[in-house]
Design an enzyme around this catalytic site. Structure first.
Site, mmCIF file in Angstrom:
data_model
loop_
_atom_site.group_PDB
_atom_site.id
_atom_site.type_symbol
_atom_site.label_atom_id
_atom_site.label_comp_id
_atom_site.label_asym_id
_atom_site.label_seq_id
_atom_site.Cartn_x
_atom_site.Cartn_y
_atom_site.Cartn_z
ATOM 1 N N ARG B 46 17.026 -10.736 16.208
ATOM 2 C CA ARG B 46 18.434 -10.909 16.554
ATOM 3 C C ARG B 46 18.638 -10.972 18.063
ATOM 4 N NH1 ARG B 46 21.719 -7.273 12.598
ATOM 5 N NH2 ARG B 46 19.907 -6.076 13.215
ATOM 6 N N VAL B 134 5.895 -1.652 -1.169
ATOM 7 C CA VAL B 134 5.753 -0.484 -2.039
ATOM 8 C C VAL B 134 4.835 0.546 -1.392
ATOM 9 C CG1 VAL B 134 5.098 0.342 -4.316
ATOM 10 C CG2 VAL B 134 6.022 -1.970 -4.058
ATOM 11 N N LYS B 207 11.057 0.117 -5.433
ATOM 12 C CA LYS B 207 9.593 0.108 -5.466
ATOM 13 C C LYS B 207 9.090 0.221 -6.908
ATOM 14 C CE LYS B 207 9.625 2.446 -0.972
ATOM 15 N NZ LYS B 207 9.619 3.788 -0.342
#
Lengths: 435, 435
Positions: B46, B134, B207
């Protein structure tokens, strides 16, 4: 779906039979996951007549394993014969020479001949895979070769022998001594009639040498693993360890030693004290566990069943699925020719806390003699416990934990005490694993 | 050596910066392991002006992520922007549409849009990888997709949120209550200013949905994860659990329920009691751990750092090494089209022991009312503890552990007690994990 992956299985003991059973029971799922079916074409074992509890009738039987390795209708040879040399090695060489992929659970063969076989497989453009050779069902070869591949691995260590761990954790729970616990383990089938490979650490050393090579990109060097077994660990040591906040485990560990001129490889298998808050302290029974410390990932732990037909078959078939999916990369983390030959490290460089246990005669001056030797060798003592009274043999146990220091100082202190009339048995030295 | 693998990195927060640092620090080793160098070509974030502590001067800067995904000199787009939708999803779709491989740490995006993205990647013949989505640095996506691939997975569960686990294990160690522990965690930077995603289990649910899909070959179904957070767990519950031999953990678990007409998927995130002898009981602080139970391998445990820039970067770069090595297989364990849509299971089918804690008024007859409801709902009580005296609010705690039984009976008992004037707060129900 692509063509089937055609398999020849050599060796139909418990693991070989387990592989056949797994391939049959999970066949549809395996085909979906691998993108093609895994099909046994031929099998071979010493005795055709043994009843194995699995249906082998649809597979060709080969009495001659060499002929099996040459079959034109076979893509992968699965070697489950065992033994570092002899028929297993001949089969492995032949299979690769014929351009077959080789999958093996044979830790002794890989520890001794892995470099040669990897070079041959890379030259032939085929796969050599041995997930089942280390820590049974735990995918730790893959975990290091791929999962942790982004990291410079600083150390890899673990509990790699289920029999030794079963004996130590049973001694811990029961308070019984080594000999009776081993006898019980043999009666229950958890230890072999000749348990040497397991209790003297040789089996763990095979696995460690393989892990070290993958973790560090160093050339396999089984010969330099310093190996000490668990037969000298007494019930009293386990009690002392418990009092001090530790358990005893047979720990196999490898690290790069930077204390010398260039990097060197330190590989050790020996009973150690493990803090109760450390993950390895909770590894009991026949379970195996491996810890890897990476420079970005930190500490990784892989834990599971280290042996048995089901877990070992799981690892063998994971390798087969990889091959079916097209993964035939280098057997180690880098090409065999790029594995760096590292000299064996001087174990004296290794620093840490140490547990020492002396069996001494019950007479004045013994403690002074031991502590003087420690002082003269520059070993600083953190705590010392002397058992209250002599046992039946007139023997007293003195256990101590040192402050952090190099193993060379410990060795020096023991040299100073060598031959002392105060000692009734050689001292037992156990390194303490850092939390 | 083969051509470099050319990377574009979108998002330069702590994880993005960590990936850049890892690629720079371990560059030579990575090239050797991957067989080719991993080269950053372009980056995007950004704000270009933020000081990030890494040298970005040699990379092209793209203000427009969409343009970055279309660059002809890029092989892999690494998405580290975050958010289930918005710019991250647009970037992911664009990258795949342009035939780029996509590597992401974005659990929310994969949990919500993983199926669509996997199908797109498979159609485009490119890779989609999300190891970092995960359990941070733990290679558990690979562990299930490949390492345990030979097994029918029966259940997968674990501690998947470091913040929640930090809070629970700190409460355990300190005896403090939830609110003050959360406040302290926020001051120390272990919990976000708005901690909802972590403490209400939503992050763990993202997850879990991904793990379940890989483990079972079922279609991703985040919407059906039953989710309950830890904010109602009291210091008193943790004390009771301790007395009974348990610790409290936020456990995410998935299993196939065969009690109905066809197989159904049960996915739950909720605080549970874990026996102290279970590996998850020793997972403290921000550590994550995943247990998978396979039909041949038995119980596998993967443990490590579940978050942080280093561990997450380790997982991102492991995916990049896989791609560099030529592994661009299906994102899940089977092709996306073969993932089976499973209906959500009825949580009432789940059986086991349960911990129930009632906050009740200190007056006669309350115990009789509760135990009668248990009896009428066919819930069998193994043990019951009533706190000796009322606290300042005139409130007494009654805790009990049931025998094995279905959750439907527990739910029925709670219905019978709903609205009772004896209860000063809704009861807390925690399932007990089997050892």
């Amino acid at each position: 779906m692509a063509d089937p992956l055609r398999l020849a299985i050599a060796g139909l003991g418990t693991v070989g039979t387990g592989v056949v059973r797994l391939l049959q029971e999970n066949a549809a799922m395996l085909a979906e996951r691998a993108g093609r079916s895994l099909e046994i074409v031929a099998v071979s074992a010493r005795d055709r007549m043994v009843e194995r509890g699995v249906d082998l009738s649809r597979f060709a039987w080969e009495d001659d394993m060499t002929a099996m390795a040459a079959r034109g209708d076979v893509d992968v040879v699965v070697e489950l014969v065992g033994g570092a040399d002899g028929p297993a090695l001949t089969l492995a060489r032949n299979a690769i020479a014929h351009g077959k992929a080789l999958v093996t659970a044979n830790k002794a063969m890989i520890a001794h001949h892995g470099l040669e076989l990897a070079q041959a497989a890379e030259t032939a453009g085929t796969a050599l895979k041995f997930e089942a050779a280390v820590a049974g069902g735990i995918p730790v070869v893959k975990g290091l070769r791929e999962g942790a591949a982004a990291n410079r691995i600083e150390t890899v260590y673990g509990v790699l022998n289920g029999t030794a761990n079963y004996i130590l954790s049973t001694m811990e729970a029961s308070g019984a001594d080594f000999a009776s616990t081993l006898g019980e383990a043999q009666r229950l089938g958890y230890a072999e009639a000749d348990p040497t490979f397991d209790i003297e650490g040789i089996d763990a050393a095979h696995k460690l040498a393989i892990l070290a090579s993958i973790a560090f990109g160093s050339r396999l060097d089984f010969a330099s693993v310093a190996c000490e077994g668990i037969s000298r660990v007494r019930a009293a040591d386990i009690r002392q360890a418990d009092t001090l906040g530790y358990v005893v485990r047979l720990v196999a560990s490898a690290e790069i030693d930077h204390a010398g001129e260039g990097p060197a490889l330190l590989q050790q298998v020996r009973p150690c004290l493990v803090p109760k808050s450390h993950p390895l302290a909770h590894v009991t029974g026949a379970t195996n566990a491996v810890v890897a410390q990476g420079n970005f990932v930190g500490r990784l732990l892989f834990q599971g069943a280290g042996a048995g037909d089901g877990p070992t078959a799981s690892a063998v078939v994971a390798d087969l699925i990889d091959i079916a999916r097209g993964d035939i990369g280098t057997p180690f983390s880098v090409p065999a020719a790029a594995l760096v030959p590292l000299p064996a490290a001087d174990a004296g460089h290794h620093t840490g806390q140490t547990y020492l246990r002396f069996s001494v005669t019950d007479r004045p001056g013994v403690l002074a003699e031991i502590t003087a030797a420690m002082r003269d060798a520059d070993v600083s003592i953190e705590s010392l416990i002397q058992q209250g009274r002599a046992n039946d043999g007139g023997e007293v146990l003195v256990a101590m934990v040192t402050h952090d220091g190099p193993q060379s100082c410990i060795a020096h202190a023991l040299e100073l005490l060598a031959g002392s009339a105060s000692l009734t048995a050689p001292p037992l030295v156990m390194q303490i694993i850092e939390d």
